[in-house]
Motif scaffolding. Sequence first.
Motif, PDB file in Angstrom:
ATOM      1  N   LEU A   1       0.839  -1.194   0.000  1.00  0.00           N
ATOM      2  CA  LEU A   1       0.000   0.000   0.000  1.00  0.00           C
ATOM      3  C   LEU A   1       0.875   1.245   0.000  1.00  0.00           C
ATOM      4  O   LEU A   1       1.763   1.386   0.847  1.00  0.00           O
ATOM      5  N   LEU A   2       0.619   2.129  -0.944  1.00  0.00           N
ATOM      6  CA  LEU A   2       1.260   3.435  -0.988  1.00  0.00           C
ATOM      7  C   LEU A   2       0.176   4.486  -0.880  1.00  0.00           C
ATOM      8  O   LEU A   2      -0.731   4.541  -1.724  1.00  0.00           O
ATOM      9  N   VAL A   3       0.248   5.317   0.160  1.00  0.00           N
ATOM     10  CA  VAL A   3      -0.719   6.391   0.356  1.00  0.00           C
ATOM     11  C   VAL A   3      -0.022   7.713   0.063  1.00  0.00           C
ATOM     12  O   VAL A   3       0.822   8.177   0.835  1.00  0.00           O
ATOM     13  N   ASN A   4      -0.377   8.303  -1.072  1.00  0.00           N
ATOM     14  CA  ASN A   4       0.194   9.583  -1.502  1.00  0.00           C
ATOM     15  C   ASN A   4      -0.589  10.710  -0.829  1.00  0.00           C
ATOM     16  O   ASN A   4      -1.510  11.280  -1.399  1.00  0.00           O
ATOM     17  N   ASN A   5      -0.210  11.002   0.408  1.00  0.00           N
ATOM     18  CA  ASN A   5      -0.977  11.901   1.266  1.00  0.00           C
ATOM     19  C   ASN A   5      -0.385  13.301   1.409  1.00  0.00           C
ATOM     20  O   ASN A   5      -1.120  14.285   1.501  1.00  0.00           O
ATOM     21  N   ALA A   6       0.924  13.414   1.442  1.00  0.00           N
ATOM     22  CA  ALA A   6       1.558  14.689   1.791  1.00  0.00           C
ATOM     23  C   ALA A   6       1.189  15.784   0.806  1.00  0.00           C
ATOM     24  O   ALA A   6       0.930  15.530  -0.369  1.00  0.00           O
ATOM     25  N   GLY A   7       1.174  17.010   1.299  1.00  0.00           N
ATOM     26  CA  GLY A   7       0.879  18.115   0.401  1.00  0.00           C
ATOM     27  C   GLY A   7       1.048  19.462   1.074  1.00  0.00           C
ATOM     28  O   GLY A   7       1.167  19.569   2.287  1.00  0.00           O
ATOM     29  N   VAL A   8       1.069  20.492   0.250  1.00  0.00           N
ATOM     30  CA  VAL A   8       1.081  21.869   0.724  1.00  0.00           C
ATOM     31  C   VAL A   8      -0.111  22.580   0.090  1.00  0.00           C
ATOM     32  O   VAL A   8      -0.571  22.201  -0.989  1.00  0.00           O
ATOM     33  N   MET A   9      -0.614  23.609   0.780  1.00  0.00           N
ATOM     34  CA  MET A   9      -1.816  24.279   0.306  1.00  0.00           C
ATOM     35  C   MET A   9      -1.665  25.788   0.325  1.00  0.00           C
ATOM     36  O   MET A   9      -1.429  26.386   1.377  1.00  0.00           O
ATOM     37  N   ALA A  10      -1.766  26.384  -0.852  1.00  0.00           N
ATOM     38  CA  ALA A  10      -1.919  27.829  -1.051  1.00  0.00           C
ATOM     39  C   ALA A  10      -0.853  28.701  -0.395  1.00  0.00           C
ATOM     40  O   ALA A  10      -1.185  29.725   0.207  1.00  0.00           O
ATOM     41  N   PRO A  11       0.436  28.372  -0.530  1.00  0.00           N
ATOM     42  CA  PRO A  11       1.467  29.280  -0.029  1.00  0.00           C
ATOM     43  C   PRO A  11       1.748  30.384  -1.054  1.00  0.00           C
ATOM     44  O   PRO A  11       1.341  30.277  -2.221  1.00  0.00           O
ATOM     45  N   PRO A  12       2.457  31.427  -0.653  1.00  0.00           N
ATOM     46  CA  PRO A  12       3.001  32.360  -1.649  1.00  0.00           C
ATOM     47  C   PRO A  12       3.879  31.588  -2.631  1.00  0.00           C
ATOM     48  O   PRO A  12       4.372  30.501  -2.311  1.00  0.00           O
ATOM     49  N   ARG A  13       4.081  32.124  -3.840  1.00  0.00           N
ATOM     50  CA  ARG A  13       4.813  31.356  -4.849  1.00  0.00           C
ATOM     51  C   ARG A  13       6.229  31.045  -4.393  1.00  0.00           C
ATOM     52  O   ARG A  13       7.004  31.936  -4.028  1.00  0.00           O
ATOM     53  N   ARG A  14       6.549  29.771  -4.413  1.00  0.00           N
ATOM     54  CA  ARG A  14       7.885  29.277  -4.113  1.00  0.00           C
ATOM     55  C   ARG A  14       8.178  28.153  -5.088  1.00  0.00           C
ATOM     56  O   ARG A  14       7.280  27.660  -5.766  1.00  0.00           O
ATOM     57  N   THR A  15       9.420  27.710  -5.106  1.00  0.00           N
ATOM     58  CA  THR A  15       9.792  26.612  -5.987  1.00  0.00           C
ATOM     59  C   THR A  15      10.440  25.494  -5.191  1.00  0.00           C
ATOM     60  O   THR A  15      10.977  25.705  -4.096  1.00  0.00           O
ATOM     61  N   THR A  16      10.395  24.306  -5.754  1.00  0.00           N
ATOM     62  CA  THR A  16      11.044  23.157  -5.147  1.00  0.00           C
ATOM     63  C   THR A  16      12.542  23.183  -5.444  1.00  0.00           C
ATOM     64  O   THR A  16      13.034  24.052  -6.177  1.00  0.00           O
ATOM     65  N   ALA A  17      13.249  22.210  -4.913  1.00  0.00           N
ATOM     66  CA  ALA A  17      14.683  22.104  -5.172  1.00  0.00           C
ATOM     67  C   ALA A  17      14.982  21.954  -6.657  1.00  0.00           C
ATOM     68  O   ALA A  17      16.073  22.318  -7.119  1.00  0.00           O
ATOM     69  N   ASP A  18      14.000  21.444  -7.418  1.00  0.00           N
ATOM     70  CA  ASP A  18      14.188  21.223  -8.854  1.00  0.00           C
ATOM     71  C   ASP A  18      13.611  22.346  -9.701  1.00  0.00           C
ATOM     72  O   ASP A  18      13.593  22.250 -10.929  1.00  0.00           O
ATOM     73  N   GLY A  19      13.142  23.422  -9.053  1.00  0.00           N
ATOM     74  CA  GLY A  19      12.641  24.569  -9.781  1.00  0.00           C
ATOM     75  C   GLY A  19      11.178  24.507 -10.172  1.00  0.00           C
ATOM     76  O   GLY A  19      10.696  25.365 -10.907  1.00  0.00           O
ATOM     77  N   PHE A  20      10.434  23.520  -9.675  1.00  0.00           N
ATOM     78  CA  PHE A  20       9.010  23.427  -9.962  1.00  0.00           C
ATOM     79  C   PHE A  20       8.225  24.329  -9.010  1.00  0.00           C
ATOM     80  O   PHE A  20       8.637  24.532  -7.861  1.00  0.00           O
ATOM     81  N   GLU A  21       7.096  24.849  -9.484  1.00  0.00           N
ATOM     82  CA  GLU A  21       6.188  25.548  -8.573  1.00  0.00           C
ATOM     83  C   GLU A  21       5.881  24.611  -7.412  1.00  0.00           C
ATOM     84  O   GLU A  21       5.609  23.438  -7.599  1.00  0.00           O
ATOM     85  N   LEU A  22       5.926  25.129  -6.184  1.00  0.00           N
ATOM     86  CA  LEU A  22       5.948  24.286  -4.992  1.00  0.00           C
ATOM     87  C   LEU A  22       4.762  23.329  -4.903  1.00  0.00           C
ATOM     88  O   LEU A  22       4.949  22.147  -4.564  1.00  0.00           O
ATOM     89  N   GLN A  23       3.560  23.817  -5.198  1.00  0.00           N
ATOM     90  CA  GLN A  23       2.393  22.954  -5.025  1.00  0.00           C
ATOM     91  C   GLN A  23       2.331  21.857  -6.089  1.00  0.00           C
ATOM     92  O   GLN A  23       2.091  20.692  -5.774  1.00  0.00           O
ATOM     93  N   LEU A  24       2.567  22.205  -7.337  1.00  0.00           N
ATOM     94  CA  LEU A  24       2.605  21.188  -8.385  1.00  0.00           C
ATOM     95  C   LEU A  24       3.756  20.218  -8.132  1.00  0.00           C
ATOM     96  O   LEU A  24       3.605  19.005  -8.271  1.00  0.00           O
ATOM     97  N   GLY A  25       4.912  20.767  -7.746  1.00  0.00           N
ATOM     98  CA  GLY A  25       6.088  19.932  -7.547  1.00  0.00           C
ATOM     99  C   GLY A  25       5.950  18.965  -6.394  1.00  0.00           C
ATOM    100  O   GLY A  25       6.352  17.801  -6.497  1.00  0.00           O
ATOM    101  N   THR A  26       5.376  19.423  -5.280  1.00  0.00           N
ATOM    102  CA  THR A  26       5.232  18.579  -4.097  1.00  0.00           C
ATOM    103  C   THR A  26       4.016  17.668  -4.204  1.00  0.00           C
ATOM    104  O   THR A  26       4.119  16.447  -4.047  1.00  0.00           O
TER     105      THR A  26
END
Length: 312
Positions: free
Chosen positions: A97-122
């Motif tokens: 079983l893999l539960v893909n649960n983690a997430g972030v919601m509606a922060p100011p625009r930030r990027t992930t370590a790989d340069g993705f928009e934080l919400q799409l990336g995470t």
Amino acid sequence: MSSKWTADQIPDQSGRLAVVTGANSGLGLITAKELGRSGAHVVLACRDTAKGEAAAREIRGAAPQATIEVAALDLGSLASVRDFAERFTGEHDRLDLLVNNAGVMAPPRRTTADGFELQLGTNHLGHFALTGLLIEQLRAQDGARVVTLSSGAHRFGAIDFDDLQRERSYNRWRAYGQSKLANLMFAFELDRRLRAAGSGLLSVAAHPGYAATHLQSAAAPTVDRVIMKATNALFAQSAEMGALPTLYAATAPSVAGGDFIGPDGFAEQRGHPEVVRGNAASRDEAVAARLWSVSEELTGVAYPLPATASVR
């Protein structure tokens, strides 16, 4: 399905190995606790392992029979996702079983370590990569499932391929809606591809309705945090109730691949789990196929599954 299904009806999970992302708090913590209470060995996949260890102690205190381990996973870093998958597959010979649960919601625009928009990336790309890197272990187990958390917010989301990373125009709620629509489209597209491959692995989606968790205040501006604290107190159901759709999706024998589980109350905001429907956009197979292709390109993770629709 009973309209009053509760965690007490979780079937015996003895012998199953589960990974729950973002399991150190909120819905993920409750999901991990109930799976552990029901006999599963649960891996708490957390960005902050100190918080993960605290969560493990809480689970063991509530369910002394639970077998729990903590592992580092930052979904905002593809390197971390790959490190987790490599460690996991080296240490475990199965995954049920893999539960893909983690997430972030509606922060100011930030990027992930790989340069993705934080919400799409995470919320989407990190889980897309994680699932792809673990899919062979999942496919090897009879009765295995992938449960991906979406949200009612998918209904105001849109996949904007011309500005996927929201570099030209950023609205934090629209970006959140896009990420949650992407989660739901991924779950449905994964189901289609698994069926085409003749695989018994189930891909299921869930959403918690409006549940009171730390997610509403984790990254929001101060004014929003104050407002959300008030609305949580007035309107939200408990996190324990919010976790029920995930737990149902993860364990109920009647669940089928491609099901979407949410609350049965008014506007799917609260209540006990039932099968619900995503919006029309979530069922657009051509857009889903294109999103899949783009996700493989962005993450560098290719799935060993056949495509099911033309990419436009």
